[in-house]
Design an enzyme around this catalytic site. Structure first.
Site, short mmCIF file in Angstrom:
data_model
loop_
_atom_site.label_atom_id
_atom_site.label_comp_id
_atom_site.label_asym_id
_atom_site.label_seq_id
_atom_site.Cartn_x
_atom_site.Cartn_y
_atom_site.Cartn_z
N ASP A 52 3.29 -6.32 3.64
CA ASP A 52 3.13 -5.19 4.56
C ASP A 52 4.11 -5.38 5.71
O ASP A 52 4.56 -6.50 5.99
CB ASP A 52 1.68 -5.14 5.07
CG ASP A 52 1.26 -3.71 5.42
OD1 ASP A 52 2.15 -2.88 5.67
OD2 ASP A 52 0.04 -3.44 5.44
N ASP A 106 6.08 1.84 6.68
CA ASP A 106 4.80 1.13 6.52
C ASP A 106 3.98 1.94 5.52
O ASP A 106 3.42 2.97 5.88
CB ASP A 106 4.10 1.04 7.88
CG ASP A 106 2.68 0.51 7.77
OD1 ASP A 106 2.30 0.00 6.71
OD2 ASP A 106 1.94 0.62 8.78
N HIS A 134 0.82 -1.23 0.00
CA HIS A 134 0.00 0.00 0.00
C HIS A 134 0.85 1.27 0.00
O HIS A 134 1.86 1.35 0.70
CB HIS A 134 -1.03 -0.02 1.13
CG HIS A 134 -0.50 0.04 2.54
ND1 HIS A 134 -0.32 1.22 3.21
CD2 HIS A 134 -0.15 -0.94 3.41
CE1 HIS A 134 0.10 0.96 4.45
NE2 HIS A 134 0.23 -0.34 4.60
N HIS A 141 4.13 3.07 12.93
CA HIS A 141 3.18 4.18 13.12
C HIS A 141 3.73 5.24 14.08
O HIS A 141 2.99 6.02 14.65
CB HIS A 141 1.80 3.69 13.58
CG HIS A 141 1.02 3.06 12.46
ND1 HIS A 141 -0.34 2.86 12.50
CD2 HIS A 141 1.41 2.60 11.25
CE1 HIS A 141 -0.75 2.29 11.38
NE2 HIS A 141 0.30 2.12 10.60
N GLU A 150 -5.35 1.31 2.54
CA GLU A 150 -5.09 0.25 3.52
C GLU A 150 -5.23 0.77 4.94
O GLU A 150 -5.76 0.08 5.81
CB GLU A 150 -3.68 -0.34 3.31
CG GLU A 150 -3.44 -1.65 4.07
CD GLU A 150 -3.08 -1.47 5.54
OE1 GLU A 150 -3.21 -2.44 6.30
OE2 GLU A 150 -2.67 -0.36 5.94
N GLU A 151 -4.74 1.98 5.18
CA GLU A 151 -4.69 2.49 6.56
C GLU A 151 -6.09 2.69 7.15
O GLU A 151 -6.23 2.85 8.37
CB GLU A 151 -3.88 3.79 6.65
CG GLU A 151 -2.37 3.62 6.36
CD GLU A 151 -1.62 2.81 7.42
OE1 GLU A 151 -2.24 2.38 8.41
OE2 GLU A 151 -0.42 2.59 7.23
ZN LIG Z 1 0.77 -1.19 6.45
#
Ligand SMILES: [Zn+2]
Length: 349
Positions: free
Chosen positions: A242, A188, A71, A322, A222-223
């Site tokens: 991922d 990510d 993603h 994150h 995706e998030e």
């Molecule tokens: Zn991810």
């Protein structure tokens, strides 16, 4: 195995992706760059209605079609309202701790393609002024964006063209170290996207034909959980690429490809996951098998979307996901190496 992959190319692509703002919902610019880079390798990227990108690579057999997703969307924020003092209240895009974005430099992207700089602060940002500056709760309601323009009122902010609903991207703070570490926000899932570009370049230059047809799927929501709720109808086997979660009792590292056996959405396909482990062992690819307690992938989204597919989840280990993330190019290369091995020797019907 690893020497097949052009690590310089993968590093360059990774840096290009990391430096392109792409908060979830604001991915049209990065998808254009992905399309351009795919084009340079001689492939064509087509779009779904939702704006996901698809690249098809014919295999020796059409009996199965292997989808490989990554993603391009990231965490970010949106202008929730403009305050009377000329700062912005925000709403989150994706899941993160407010402490992970406090004091970060940002860009505000207006809908007429202007970009303004600013900083995310609490609304009590100075210990010299506010007695409770330290204890003040870091939640959405208490955070604001200080805009780097001469504005002290709502009216002046509006005059800049900033509106409710404008996107806010975080400064990724990209650093690529000579020893292979990459520090940046949004590894990510841009580290995985870079590994897929490494795979694609290898397929092109080595002129290899995968066992089954492959569809690379560049997902853009995706998030927020529905990136791959739709995938092309003919996909039978789906590999979500991922980031691997690290820490606590997990065994992965920033240099490994993580193979996820189970996450919050449940276990991944037995045969596919076993094959990934077998190939990593056989080819001596640095890997770890882990269970992610707080994680869902694009494969989970496709399964929840009702698709009759089998699915696996692998990806480069990313520390402090994150938040202020870090990985190592070894993990990016190991992910590409495992994908390369799998597409040549997949689980058959
Ligand atoms: Zn991810």
């Amino acid at each position: 195995m690893k020497t097949k992959f052009d690590q310089t190319y993968m590093t360059d692509i990774l840096e290009l992706l990391l430096r392109t703002p792409s908060p979830t919902g604001y991915t049209h610019h990065i998808m254009q760059k992905v399309q351009q880079e795919v084009g340079k390798l001689g492939y064509e990227l087509t779009y779904t209605n939702k704006g996901c990108g698809i690249v098809t690579i014919p295999g020796t057999s059409q009996d199965r079609v292997i989808g490989i997703s990554s993603h391009v969307d990231t965490l970010g924020a949106m202008v929730r309202s403009i305050k009377d003092n000329g700062t912005l209240k925000i709403t989150s895009l994706g899941g993160f701790m407010m402490g992970a974005i406090e004091n970060e430099y940002v860009q505000i992207h207006t809908r007429d393609e202007q970009a303004y700089d600013g900083t995310i602060l609490t609304s009590r940002p100075s210990v010299h002024v506010y007695e409770d500056a330290r204890e003040f709760k870091r939640d959405e309601a208490n955070m604001e964006v200080r805009i780097d323009e001469l504005v002290t009122s709502k009216k002046e902010v509006q005059a800049l063209g900033i509106r409710v609903g404008d996107y806010i991207s975080f400064d990724p703070r990209v650093q690529i170290k000579p020893n292979g570490f990459v520090k940046s926000r949004h590894l990510d899932d841009k580290a995985s996207v870079a590994s897929i570009f490494g795979l694609l370049k290898w397929i092109k230059e080595a002129a290899v034909k995968p066992r089954f047809t492959i569809k690379l799927f560049f997902s853009n929501y995706e998030e927020v959980g529905h990136g791959s709720a739709f995938i092309p109808e003919d996909i039978t086997d789906f590999i979500a690429v991922d980031m691997g979660a690290l820490g606590d009792d997990l065994s992965g590292s920033e240099r490994d490809v993580s193979i996820c056996a189970k996450d919050s959405s449940g276990p991944y396909d037995y045969q596919m996951t076993s094959k990934m482990i077998e190939l990593a062992e056989k080819l001596e690819i640095g890997y770890a098998v882990d269970i992610y307690p707080r994680y869902g992938s694009d494969a989970s989204a496709a399964l929840r979307g009702g698709r009759d597919i089998r699915a696996a989840l692998i990806g480069p280990g990313v520390h402090a996901s994150h938040s202020m993330e870090r990985t190592h190019m070894d993990a990016v290369v190991n992910t590409a190496a495992l994908l390369a091995a799998y597409i040549m020797e997949p689980v058959e019907a």
